[in-house]
Write a protein that holds these residues in place. Structure first.
Motif, mmCIF file in Angstrom:
data_model
loop_
_atom_site.group_PDB
_atom_site.id
_atom_site.type_symbol
_atom_site.label_atom_id
_atom_site.label_comp_id
_atom_site.label_asym_id
_atom_site.label_seq_id
_atom_site.Cartn_x
_atom_site.Cartn_y
_atom_site.Cartn_z
ATOM 1 N N VAL A 142 -4.970 -2.806 -6.942
ATOM 2 C CA VAL A 142 -6.158 -3.360 -6.308
ATOM 3 C C VAL A 142 -7.200 -2.268 -6.104
ATOM 4 O O VAL A 142 -8.377 -2.455 -6.407
ATOM 5 N N TYR A 143 -6.761 -1.115 -5.588
ATOM 6 C CA TYR A 143 -7.712 -0.049 -5.277
ATOM 7 C C TYR A 143 -6.968 1.279 -5.208
ATOM 8 O O TYR A 143 -5.843 1.354 -4.707
ATOM 9 N N ASP B 50 -12.994 -5.823 3.370
ATOM 10 C CA ASP B 50 -14.252 -5.692 4.112
ATOM 11 C C ASP B 50 -14.733 -4.244 4.139
ATOM 12 O O ASP B 50 -15.929 -3.968 4.033
ATOM 13 N N LYS B 51 -13.806 -3.320 4.273
ATOM 14 C CA LYS B 51 -14.169 -1.904 4.306
ATOM 15 C C LYS B 51 -14.751 -1.463 2.968
ATOM 16 O O LYS B 51 -15.757 -0.744 2.926
ATOM 17 N N ARG B 52 -14.127 -1.906 1.876
ATOM 18 C CA ARG B 52 -14.653 -1.560 0.549
ATOM 19 C C ARG B 52 -16.004 -2.214 0.302
ATOM 20 O O ARG B 52 -16.848 -1.654 -0.392
ATOM 21 N N ALA B 53 -16.221 -3.404 0.882
ATOM 22 C CA ALA B 53 -17.494 -4.110 0.708
ATOM 23 C C ALA B 53 -18.588 -3.537 1.604
ATOM 24 O O ALA B 53 -19.746 -3.923 1.493
ATOM 25 N N GLY B 54 -18.227 -2.631 2.513
ATOM 26 C CA GLY B 54 -19.219 -2.007 3.387
ATOM 27 C C GLY B 54 -19.508 -2.805 4.635
ATOM 28 O O GLY B 54 -20.466 -2.512 5.346
ATOM 29 N N GLU C 206 0.853 -1.158 0.000
ATOM 30 C CA GLU C 206 0.000 0.000 0.000
ATOM 31 C C GLU C 206 0.900 1.221 0.000
ATOM 32 O O GLU C 206 1.857 1.294 0.755
ATOM 33 N N LEU C 207 0.576 2.168 -0.847
ATOM 34 C CA LEU C 207 1.355 3.392 -0.974
ATOM 35 C C LEU C 207 0.436 4.584 -0.739
ATOM 36 O O LEU C 207 -0.599 4.707 -1.381
ATOM 37 N N THR C 208 0.803 5.427 0.210
ATOM 38 C CA THR C 208 0.061 6.655 0.487
ATOM 39 C C THR C 208 1.009 7.824 0.266
ATOM 40 O O THR C 208 2.146 7.794 0.745
ATOM 41 N N THR D 243 -4.126 7.165 -1.787
ATOM 42 C CA THR D 243 -3.702 5.852 -1.315
ATOM 43 C C THR D 243 -3.901 4.866 -2.453
ATOM 44 O O THR D 243 -4.981 4.802 -3.031
ATOM 45 N N VAL D 244 -2.854 4.123 -2.766
ATOM 46 C CA VAL D 244 -2.897 3.123 -3.831
ATOM 47 C C VAL D 244 -2.580 1.775 -3.203
ATOM 48 O O VAL D 244 -1.496 1.577 -2.655
#
Length: 142
Positions: free
Chosen positions: A34-35, A100-104, A1-3, A58-59
């Motif tokens: 991924v996101y 899970d966070k992206r899925a709500g 993860e890159l921020t 954030t990538v």
């Protein structure tokens, strides 16, 4: 993860272009994106280069070898428009949390419970109001 945080003084196209440049560099290094989370303009906790705000990105990406990370970090260090950056390797729990966070599933459960509690409170208020109105009429009814 890159921020990373981009200097907010740049025009909107330049900010988007800077972010796209690093995303393209990750893709070129055989990484799967991924996101991408564009947080937008946020207040900084402390001034960096006389700036009190920054544009956050954030990538989340997946890479087999991780060799591309050194190249991306070097490019981020050399870019004067990048205020700060942070690269983190997510463990299986971090990946699961983000999914899970992206899925709500995270955050939504709490909101649902809060909404249920608010609805219950409203229902109780209405029932109390009706009881009070019935008591005020006084006397017996035939």
């Amino acid at each position: 993860e890159l921020t990373f945080i981009i200097d907010p003084v740049l025009p909107g196209d330049a900010i988007k272009g800077a972010a796209d440049k690093y995303i393209a560099q990750l893709k070129a290094g055989d990484s799967e994106i991924v996101y991408i989370n564009e947080w937008g303009l946020r207040q900084l906790a402390y001034p960096i280069n006389n700036r009190s705000t920054g544009v956050y990105y954030t990538v989340e990406f997946a890479s087999e070898t991780g060799a591309v990370i050194k190249d991306v970090e070097l490019a981020l260090r050399r870019d004067e428009n990048i205020l700060r950056f942070l690269t983190v390797k997510l463990d299986k729990f971090g990946v699961k949390y983000n999914e899970d966070k992206r899925a709500g599933l995270i955050g939504a459960y709490k909101k649902k419970k809060d909404a249920e509690r608010a609805a219950k409170r409203e229902e109780e208020k209405k029932s109390r109001k009706n009881n009070n109105n019935n008591n005020r009429r006084g006397g017996r009814r035939n």
